[in-house]
Design a protein around this motif. Structure first.
Motif, PDB file in Angstrom:
ATOM      1  N   VAL A 176       0.851  -1.182   0.000  1.00 19.23           N
ATOM      2  CA  VAL A 176       0.000   0.000   0.000  1.00 19.23           C
ATOM      3  C   VAL A 176       0.892   1.240   0.000  1.00 19.23           C
ATOM      4  O   VAL A 176       1.803   1.360   0.827  1.00 19.23           O
ATOM      5  CB  VAL A 176      -0.930   0.021   1.223  1.00 19.23           C
ATOM      6  N   ILE A 177       0.629   2.148  -0.947  1.00 19.83           N
ATOM      7  CA  ILE A 177       1.386   3.392  -1.066  1.00 19.83           C
ATOM      8  C   ILE A 177       0.487   4.560  -0.686  1.00 19.83           C
ATOM      9  O   ILE A 177      -0.586   4.744  -1.270  1.00 19.83           O
ATOM     10  CB  ILE A 177       1.915   3.613  -2.497  1.00 19.83           C
ATOM     11  N   GLU A 178       0.906   5.339   0.294  1.00 26.09           N
ATOM     12  CA  GLU A 178       0.157   6.523   0.677  1.00 26.09           C
ATOM     13  C   GLU A 178       0.627   7.716  -0.152  1.00 26.09           C
ATOM     14  O   GLU A 178       1.785   7.780  -0.575  1.00 26.09           O
ATOM     15  CB  GLU A 178       0.369   6.824   2.162  1.00 26.09           C
ATOM     16  N   PRO A 179      -0.255   8.690  -0.375  1.00 23.39           N
ATOM     17  CA  PRO A 179       0.149   9.880  -1.142  1.00 23.39           C
ATOM     18  C   PRO A 179       1.276  10.637  -0.439  1.00 23.39           C
ATOM     19  O   PRO A 179       1.387  10.631   0.791  1.00 23.39           O
ATOM     20  CB  PRO A 179      -1.135  10.724  -1.175  1.00 23.39           C
ATOM     21  N   GLY A 180       2.111  11.284  -1.220  1.00 21.83           N
ATOM     22  CA  GLY A 180       3.181  12.095  -0.672  1.00 21.83           C
ATOM     23  C   GLY A 180       4.446  11.300  -0.411  1.00 21.83           C
ATOM     24  O   GLY A 180       4.552  10.115  -0.740  1.00 21.83           O
ATOM     25  N   PHE A 181       5.407  11.992   0.202  1.00 18.64           N
ATOM     26  CA  PHE A 181       6.703  11.387   0.490  1.00 18.64           C
ATOM     27  C   PHE A 181       6.994  11.469   1.977  1.00 18.64           C
ATOM     28  O   PHE A 181       6.458  12.325   2.690  1.00 18.64           O
ATOM     29  CB  PHE A 181       7.806  12.108  -0.288  1.00 18.64           C
ATOM     30  N   ALA A 182       7.858  10.585   2.434  1.00 20.12           N
ATOM     31  CA  ALA A 182       8.261  10.588   3.838  1.00 20.12           C
ATOM     32  C   ALA A 182       9.161  11.791   4.105  1.00 20.12           C
ATOM     33  O   ALA A 182       9.782  12.345   3.192  1.00 20.12           O
ATOM     34  CB  ALA A 182       8.994   9.288   4.169  1.00 20.12           C
ATOM     35  N   GLY A 183       9.229  12.207   5.353  1.00 23.78           N
ATOM     36  CA  GLY A 183      10.078  13.341   5.711  1.00 23.78           C
ATOM     37  C   GLY A 183      11.544  13.009   5.541  1.00 23.78           C
ATOM     38  O   GLY A 183      11.963  11.853   5.597  1.00 23.78           O
ATOM     39  N   GLY A 184      12.341  14.045   5.339  1.00 21.76           N
ATOM     40  CA  GLY A 184      13.778  13.825   5.142  1.00 21.76           C
ATOM     41  C   GLY A 184      14.076  13.457   3.697  1.00 21.76           C
ATOM     42  O   GLY A 184      13.226  12.920   2.994  1.00 21.76           O
ATOM     43  N   GLN A 185      15.276  13.770   3.283  1.00 22.36           N
ATOM     44  CA  GLN A 185      15.634  13.512   1.893  1.00 22.36           C
ATOM     45  C   GLN A 185      17.146  13.334   1.789  1.00 22.36           C
ATOM     46  O   GLN A 185      17.903  14.290   1.715  1.00 22.36           O
ATOM     47  CB  GLN A 185      15.164  14.672   1.002  1.00 22.36           C
ATOM     48  N   GLY A 186      17.576  12.090   1.756  1.00 24.21           N
ATOM     49  CA  GLY A 186      18.998  11.823   1.622  1.00 24.21           C
ATOM     50  C   GLY A 186      19.378  11.549   0.181  1.00 24.21           C
ATOM     51  O   GLY A 186      18.566  11.698  -0.741  1.00 24.21           O
ATOM     52  N   ILE A 187      20.598  11.124  -0.030  1.00 25.51           N
ATOM     53  CA  ILE A 187      21.074  10.774  -1.373  1.00 25.51           C
ATOM     54  C   ILE A 187      20.590   9.372  -1.704  1.00 25.51           C
ATOM     55  O   ILE A 187      20.792   8.428  -0.936  1.00 25.51           O
ATOM     56  CB  ILE A 187      22.616  10.842  -1.433  1.00 25.51           C
ATOM     57  N   LEU A 188      19.925   9.226  -2.839  1.00 25.36           N
ATOM     58  CA  LEU A 188      19.378   7.931  -3.225  1.00 25.36           C
ATOM     59  C   LEU A 188      20.487   7.000  -3.716  1.00 25.36           C
ATOM     60  O   LEU A 188      21.397   7.418  -4.425  1.00 25.36           O
ATOM     61  CB  LEU A 188      18.331   8.113  -4.328  1.00 25.36           C
ATOM     62  N   GLU A 189      20.378   5.755  -3.338  1.00 23.54           N
ATOM     63  CA  GLU A 189      21.305   4.716  -3.782  1.00 23.54           C
ATOM     64  C   GLU A 189      20.582   3.810  -4.779  1.00 23.54           C
ATOM     65  O   GLU A 189      19.369   3.595  -4.663  1.00 23.54           O
ATOM     66  CB  GLU A 189      21.776   3.878  -2.587  1.00 23.54           C
ATOM     67  N   HIS A 190      21.334   3.273  -5.739  1.00 27.06           N
ATOM     68  CA  HIS A 190      20.689   2.369  -6.698  1.00 27.06           C
ATOM     69  C   HIS A 190      21.262   0.955  -6.684  1.00 27.06           C
ATOM     70  O   HIS A 190      20.655   0.027  -7.230  1.00 27.06           O
ATOM     71  CB  HIS A 190      20.764   2.931  -8.112  1.00 27.06           C
ATOM     72  N   ASP A 191      22.436   0.765  -6.094  1.00 28.99           N
ATOM     73  CA  ASP A 191      23.068  -0.557  -6.010  1.00 28.99           C
ATOM     74  C   ASP A 191      23.153  -1.240  -7.374  1.00 28.99           C
ATOM     75  O   ASP A 191      23.003  -2.464  -7.489  1.00 28.99           O
ATOM     76  CB  ASP A 191      22.307  -1.458  -5.033  1.00 28.99           C
ATOM     77  N   GLY A 192      23.351  -0.433  -8.423  1.00 29.24           N
ATOM     78  CA  GLY A 192      23.502  -0.980  -9.762  1.00 29.24           C
ATOM     79  C   GLY A 192      22.209  -1.308 -10.480  1.00 29.24           C
ATOM     80  O   GLY A 192      22.232  -1.815 -11.610  1.00 29.24           O
ATOM     81  N   ASP A 193      21.068  -1.005  -9.844  1.00 30.67           N
ATOM     82  CA  ASP A 193      19.762  -1.331 -10.433  1.00 30.67           C
ATOM     83  C   ASP A 193      19.263  -0.176 -11.297  1.00 30.67           C
ATOM     84  O   ASP A 193      18.956   0.909 -10.796  1.00 30.67           O
ATOM     85  CB  ASP A 193      18.755  -1.631  -9.321  1.00 30.67           C
ATOM     86  N   ILE A 194      19.122  -0.411 -12.591  1.00 31.67           N
ATOM     87  CA  ILE A 194      18.716   0.651 -13.511  1.00 31.67           C
ATOM     88  C   ILE A 194      17.276   1.096 -13.272  1.00 31.67           C
ATOM     89  O   ILE A 194      16.926   2.266 -13.474  1.00 31.67           O
ATOM     90  CB  ILE A 194      18.903   0.203 -14.979  1.00 31.67           C
ATOM     91  N   TYR A 195      16.436   0.189 -12.807  1.00 34.22           N
ATOM     92  CA  TYR A 195      15.036   0.545 -12.579  1.00 34.22           C
ATOM     93  C   TYR A 195      14.895   1.514 -11.401  1.00 34.22           C
ATOM     94  O   TYR A 195      13.995   2.353 -11.381  1.00 34.22           O
ATOM     95  CB  TYR A 195      14.201  -0.720 -12.358  1.00 34.22           C
ATOM     96  N   THR A 196      15.786   1.414 -10.457  1.00 30.91           N
ATOM     97  CA  THR A 196      15.805   2.380  -9.358  1.00 30.91           C
ATOM     98  C   THR A 196      16.202   3.760  -9.872  1.00 30.91           C
ATOM     99  O   THR A 196      15.664   4.779  -9.430  1.00 30.91           O
ATOM    100  CB  THR A 196      16.780   1.922  -8.259  1.00 30.91           C
ATOM    101  N   VAL A 197      17.133   3.809 -10.823  1.00 31.74           N
ATOM    102  CA  VAL A 197      17.535   5.095 -11.403  1.00 31.74           C
ATOM    103  C   VAL A 197      16.361   5.729 -12.141  1.00 31.74           C
ATOM    104  O   VAL A 197      16.107   6.940 -12.018  1.00 31.74           O
ATOM    105  CB  VAL A 197      18.737   4.916 -12.344  1.00 31.74           C
ATOM    106  N   LEU A 198      15.619   4.931 -12.911  1.00 29.87           N
ATOM    107  CA  LEU A 198      14.456   5.465 -13.627  1.00 29.87           C
ATOM    108  C   LEU A 198      13.414   5.993 -12.642  1.00 29.87           C
ATOM    109  O   LEU A 198      12.834   7.068 -12.850  1.00 29.87           O
ATOM    110  CB  LEU A 198      13.841   4.378 -14.511  1.00 29.87           C
ATOM    111  N   ALA A 199      13.197   5.262 -11.559  1.00 31.67           N
ATOM    112  CA  ALA A 199      12.245   5.724 -10.545  1.00 31.67           C
ATOM    113  C   ALA A 199      12.724   7.020  -9.896  1.00 31.67           C
ATOM    114  O   ALA A 199      11.925   7.921  -9.607  1.00 31.67           O
ATOM    115  CB  ALA A 199      12.045   4.639  -9.482  1.00 31.67           C
TER     116      ALA A 199
END
Length: 263
Positions: free
Chosen positions: A150-173
């Motif tokens: 279940v995904i709630e609208p909006g984003f969680a508080g705080g905003q760090g640097i996103l990691e992708h661990d080599g996953d291209i789909y994470t980069v697209l997201a």
């Protein structure tokens, strides 16, 4: 300080045409499907309109069209390409429920953050716990509910640097997230740069194109003006010679869901 790159924010609704770059030879068709989905969702989540051209097999294009339409976006398939536009001027999407393969999960999870209420996404492969953990790392408000997330609208508080661990789909997201959250940063876009060269360049150009398009048409207002000037000058294709058969034949449009275009 950890090295990172800033991803482009959508200061205006994403409106424009894009030829989606194909992945490198030997890459999975799933990657091409995810790339096409990403550019179309860019229009839907920002209240804009995107026309995407991608030389993909019709079954893939059909799947993308139907999946995008599940978000409440208005989707049209025509000779010009596949067009997606939000039904809401603010980019808010309808609440949706869908079952998705692993390579599309994160993209639709980001779209769910723009919905009017909670959305439910069911992975067709992989575990729910892994999906929830991945969504939370992206800053989404996600929780497990049996076999679904279940995904709630909006984003969680705080905003760090996103990691992708080599996953291209994470980069697209992450590219989609950046449209909605200014100052979004990711460690790098290497997986995307290596597997779909020029994608980031064309993505950045799309965000500033600001072309007003009608769903199903590949023409921007400037193109119509140019055509009108040609008519006045008597230099239209019809005035020179008979039009090609494709120009004279009726074109069929396929809508992703019932109902007319947004008012």
């Amino acid at each position: 300080m950890t090295a990172s790159v800033s991803l482009p924010f959508a200061s205006i609704p994403v409106r424009g045409r894009i030829s989606v770059p194909l992945p490198v030879r030997g890459a999975s068709c799933r990657l091409a499907e995810a790339a096409l989905t990403t550019v179309l969702l860019a229009g839907a989540v920002t209240g804009g309109t995107v026309l995407a051209r991608a030389p993909l097999p019709q079954p893939i294009v059909g799947r993308v069209r139907c999946s995008i339409a599940e978000t409440g976006a208005y989707v049209v398939s025509s000779a010009a390409g596949l067009t997606a536009t939000s039904r809401a001027t603010g980019g808010e999407l309808a609440t949706f429920r869908c079952t998705l393969p692993a390579h599309l999960l994160a993209l639709y999870a980001v779209a769910a953050a723009r919905a009017s209420d909670e959305c439910t996404i069911t992975p067709s492969e992989g575990g729910t716990a892994d999906a929830v953990a991945a969504f939370v790392r992206l800053g989404l408000r996600a929780r497990g509910d049996g076999r679904s997330v279940v995904i709630e609208p909006g984003f969680a508080g705080g905003q760090g640097i996103l990691e992708h661990d080599g996953d291209i789909y994470t980069v697209l997201a992450a590219l989609l997230i950046a449209l909605l959250r200014s100052d979004t940063r990711i460690v790098d876009t290497v997986p995307l740069d290596e597997q779909i060269p020029n994608f980031v360049t064309r993505w950045s150009a799309l965000l500033v194109a600001d072309e007003f398009l009608l769903p199903g048409s590949g023409l921007a207002p400037s193109d119509y003006l140019r055509t009108a000037k040609n008519v006045e000058a008597g230099t239209t294709p019809a005035s020179r010679s008979a039009a090609a058969p494709d120009d004279a034949s009726p074109r069929r449009e396929h809508h992703g869901r019932q109902g007319g275009p947004p008012t």
